[in-house]
Write a protein that holds these residues in place. Sequence first.
Motif, PDB file in Angstrom:
ATOM      1  N   SER A 187       0.841  -1.193   0.000  1.00 21.67           N
ATOM      2  CA  SER A 187       0.000   0.000   0.000  1.00 21.67           C
ATOM      3  C   SER A 187       0.877   1.244   0.000  1.00 21.67           C
ATOM      4  CB  SER A 187      -0.906   0.012   1.239  1.00 21.67           C
ATOM      5  OG  SER A 187      -1.681   1.187   1.294  1.00 21.67           O
ATOM      6  N   SER A 188       0.354   2.309  -0.558  1.00 27.43           N
ATOM      7  CA  SER A 188       1.053   3.600  -0.486  1.00 27.43           C
ATOM      8  C   SER A 188       0.472   4.499   0.591  1.00 27.43           C
ATOM      9  CB  SER A 188       0.984   4.318  -1.841  1.00 27.43           C
ATOM     10  OG  SER A 188      -0.368   4.611  -2.171  1.00 27.43           O
ATOM     11  N   ASP A 189      -0.741   4.148   1.083  1.00 33.29           N
ATOM     12  CA  ASP A 189      -1.394   5.019   2.071  1.00 33.29           C
ATOM     13  C   ASP A 189      -1.794   4.289   3.349  1.00 33.29           C
ATOM     14  OD1 ASP A 189      -3.556   3.504   1.261  1.00 33.29           O
ATOM     15  OD2 ASP A 189      -4.671   5.163   0.357  1.00 33.29           O
ATOM     16  N   GLY A 190      -1.527   2.983   3.440  1.00 38.61           N
ATOM     17  CA  GLY A 190      -1.890   2.221   4.626  1.00 38.61           C
ATOM     18  C   GLY A 190      -3.356   1.878   4.732  1.00 38.61           C
ATOM     19  N   GLU A 191      -4.123   2.226   3.710  1.00 39.17           N
ATOM     20  CA  GLU A 191      -5.568   1.990   3.735  1.00 39.17           C
ATOM     21  C   GLU A 191      -6.034   1.113   2.587  1.00 39.17           C
ATOM     22  OE1 GLU A 191      -9.780   4.545   3.803  1.00 39.17           O
ATOM     23  OE2 GLU A 191      -7.839   5.589   3.794  1.00 39.17           O
ATOM     24  N   HIS A 192      -5.512   1.353   1.395  1.00 40.40           N
ATOM     25  CA  HIS A 192      -5.899   0.596   0.213  1.00 40.40           C
ATOM     26  C   HIS A 192      -4.742  -0.329  -0.153  1.00 40.40           C
ATOM     27  CE1 HIS A 192      -8.162   4.406   0.141  1.00 40.40           C
ATOM     28  NE2 HIS A 192      -9.159   3.641  -0.276  1.00 40.40           N
ATOM     29  N   TRP A 193      -4.993  -1.646  -0.141  1.00 44.84           N
ATOM     30  CA  TRP A 193      -3.925  -2.629  -0.248  1.00 44.84           C
ATOM     31  C   TRP A 193      -4.058  -3.464  -1.508  1.00 44.84           C
ATOM     32  CZ3 TRP A 193       0.105  -2.931   3.234  1.00 44.84           C
ATOM     33  CH2 TRP A 193      -0.026  -2.129   4.375  1.00 44.84           C
TER      34      TRP A 193
ATOM     35  N   GLU B 292      -1.012   1.388 -13.756  1.00 45.57           N
ATOM     36  CA  GLU B 292      -1.477   1.723 -12.407  1.00 45.57           C
ATOM     37  C   GLU B 292      -2.844   1.096 -12.180  1.00 45.57           C
ATOM     38  OE1 GLU B 292      -0.977   5.887 -11.306  1.00 45.57           O
ATOM     39  OE2 GLU B 292       0.593   6.095 -12.839  1.00 45.57           O
ATOM     40  N   ILE B 293      -3.144   0.827 -10.924  1.00 43.36           N
ATOM     41  CA  ILE B 293      -4.426   0.260 -10.535  1.00 43.36           C
ATOM     42  C   ILE B 293      -5.274   1.386  -9.950  1.00 43.36           C
ATOM     43  CG2 ILE B 293      -5.554  -1.343  -8.933  1.00 43.36           C
ATOM     44  CD1 ILE B 293      -3.134  -3.195  -9.315  1.00 43.36           C
ATOM     45  N   PRO B 294      -6.410   1.688 -10.542  1.00 41.97           N
ATOM     46  CA  PRO B 294      -7.185   2.865 -10.129  1.00 41.97           C
ATOM     47  C   PRO B 294      -7.524   2.913  -8.646  1.00 41.97           C
ATOM     48  CG  PRO B 294      -8.035   1.987 -12.190  1.00 41.97           C
ATOM     49  CD  PRO B 294      -7.017   1.006 -11.704  1.00 41.97           C
ATOM     50  N   SER B 295      -7.759   1.771  -8.023  1.00 41.80           N
ATOM     51  CA  SER B 295      -8.162   1.757  -6.617  1.00 41.80           C
ATOM     52  C   SER B 295      -6.986   1.884  -5.653  1.00 41.80           C
ATOM     53  CB  SER B 295      -8.937   0.467  -6.319  1.00 41.80           C
ATOM     54  OG  SER B 295      -8.147  -0.669  -6.642  1.00 41.80           O
TER      55      SER B 295
ATOM     56  N   LYS C 237      -3.645   4.212  -5.191  1.00 43.19           N
ATOM     57  CA  LYS C 237      -2.998   5.410  -5.699  1.00 43.19           C
ATOM     58  C   LYS C 237      -1.479   5.366  -5.533  1.00 43.19           C
ATOM     59  CE  LYS C 237      -7.074   7.127  -6.530  1.00 43.19           C
ATOM     60  NZ  LYS C 237      -7.593   7.134  -7.911  1.00 43.19           N
ATOM     61  N   ASN C 238      -0.812   6.031  -6.470  1.00 47.70           N
ATOM     62  CA  ASN C 238       0.619   6.353  -6.362  1.00 47.70           C
ATOM     63  C   ASN C 238       1.560   5.155  -6.438  1.00 47.70           C
ATOM     64  OD1 ASN C 238       0.109   9.210  -5.991  1.00 47.70           O
ATOM     65  ND2 ASN C 238      -0.566   8.674  -3.916  1.00 47.70           N
ATOM     66  N   LEU C 239       1.093   4.057  -6.998  1.00 49.77           N
ATOM     67  CA  LEU C 239       1.975   2.924  -7.253  1.00 49.77           C
ATOM     68  C   LEU C 239       1.960   2.617  -8.746  1.00 49.77           C
ATOM     69  CD1 LEU C 239       1.156   0.387  -4.369  1.00 49.77           C
ATOM     70  CD2 LEU C 239       3.033   2.040  -4.478  1.00 49.77           C
ATOM     71  N   ARG C 240       3.139   2.616  -9.361  1.00 48.89           N
ATOM     72  CA  ARG C 240       3.242   2.217 -10.766  1.00 48.89           C
ATOM     73  C   ARG C 240       3.885   0.840 -10.819  1.00 48.89           C
ATOM     74  NH1 ARG C 240       5.797   6.470 -13.380  1.00 48.89           N
ATOM     75  NH2 ARG C 240       3.740   7.333 -13.901  1.00 48.89           N
TER      76      ARG C 240
ATOM     77  N   ASP D 126       6.900   3.619  -5.936  1.00 45.57           N
ATOM     78  CA  ASP D 126       6.043   4.522  -5.178  1.00 45.57           C
ATOM     79  C   ASP D 126       6.262   5.917  -5.743  1.00 45.57           C
ATOM     80  OD1 ASP D 126       5.110   6.418  -3.201  1.00 45.57           O
ATOM     81  OD2 ASP D 126       4.983   4.747  -1.793  1.00 45.57           O
ATOM     82  N   LEU D 127       5.231   6.493  -6.336  1.00 51.19           N
ATOM     83  CA  LEU D 127       5.362   7.766  -7.029  1.00 51.19           C
ATOM     84  C   LEU D 127       5.527   8.939  -6.074  1.00 51.19           C
ATOM     85  CD1 LEU D 127       2.692   7.207  -9.835  1.00 51.19           C
ATOM     86  CD2 LEU D 127       5.161   6.760  -9.900  1.00 51.19           C
ATOM     87  N   LEU D 128       5.260   8.732  -4.783  1.00 55.83           N
ATOM     88  CA  LEU D 128       5.436   9.789  -3.798  1.00 55.83           C
ATOM     89  C   LEU D 128       6.822   9.744  -3.161  1.00 55.83           C
ATOM     90  CD1 LEU D 128       1.977   9.813  -1.961  1.00 55.83           C
ATOM     91  CD2 LEU D 128       2.797  11.358  -3.750  1.00 55.83           C
TER      92      LEU D 128
END
Length: 307
Positions: free
Chosen positions: A45-51, A151-154, A156-159, A191-193
């Motif tokens: 995950s990039s945000d700890g919420e969407h895996w 990228e997976i729409p659901s 974010k910020n992972l290529r 991780d794009l961030l």
Amino acid sequence: MQIRVLGAAAGGGFPQWNCNCHNCRGFRNGTVNAKARTQSSICISSDGEHWLLFNASPDIRAQLASFEPLQPARKLRDTGIAAILLMDAQIDHTSGLLMLREGCPLDVYCTDPVFEDLSQGFPVFPMLNFKTWNGGFSRQSVPLDTEQGFEIPSIKNLRIHAMPLTSKAPPYSPHRDHPVCGDNIGIFIEDLLTGGTLFYAPGLGAIEPHLLPWMQRADCLLVDGTLWTDDEMIRQEVGVQLGTTMGHLPQSGPGGMLEVLDSLTASRKVLIHINNTNPILDEDSPERSELGRHGVEVAWDGMEIRL
């Protein structure tokens, strides 16, 4: 990028339920210093919420229960799994899909050969279809060998970049003995961030030329740790095939995984998908000490990596 190792063992887990090899027997009677491990799977995950879940092992229910973010309890029925990506169609990487049926609809990303195997030989997709299971699994294609990636729409910020690996299709595949491009894949994730990068390949049978540039770019290498020696299962009398025949590069010997990892500059080098026969599971073994001298880690259930 947050990476959680849900399961670090190869098929059968460790200890394997019916195995009395040195490691499995020693773990049970306390003479081998090792951690139990479930069958191979990670989530990212990039945000700890969407895996993004990689593979769905037979141990998926216990793995989900062990990691609270995958059951965030934001509503009456909930999951932190935003999508699933399958590395291959092997039964120890896909049978857990059956346990995820209550969470449908879910997007499942896989290559064309994997989708074929899971539609015919082990027909998970037809079994859990749109009509019978709350929308079922929605298959999404995985493009191979593209510098652009996807990228997976659901999430974010992972290529994600996927590349084919030379390996074996599962026994129920029509091309079991005649591998095709896409039977097995490796993944490079950015991780794009943060700019952190991961190369993930739990089933790596050979270091092919097209893989090295991706491996050289990675901050972390999470790669095949199945066997210490190529003939390990034969010598321990629990199998009849070489590791390389099954699509797994051994760690030791000329051209082995240790030699490959020594040539790369990643800050983290981690072995995953470890077979129950592998002496590196024993934390007091000479083989485990050798890994330490090379700066190579052994994945365990619950391990976290941040990039």
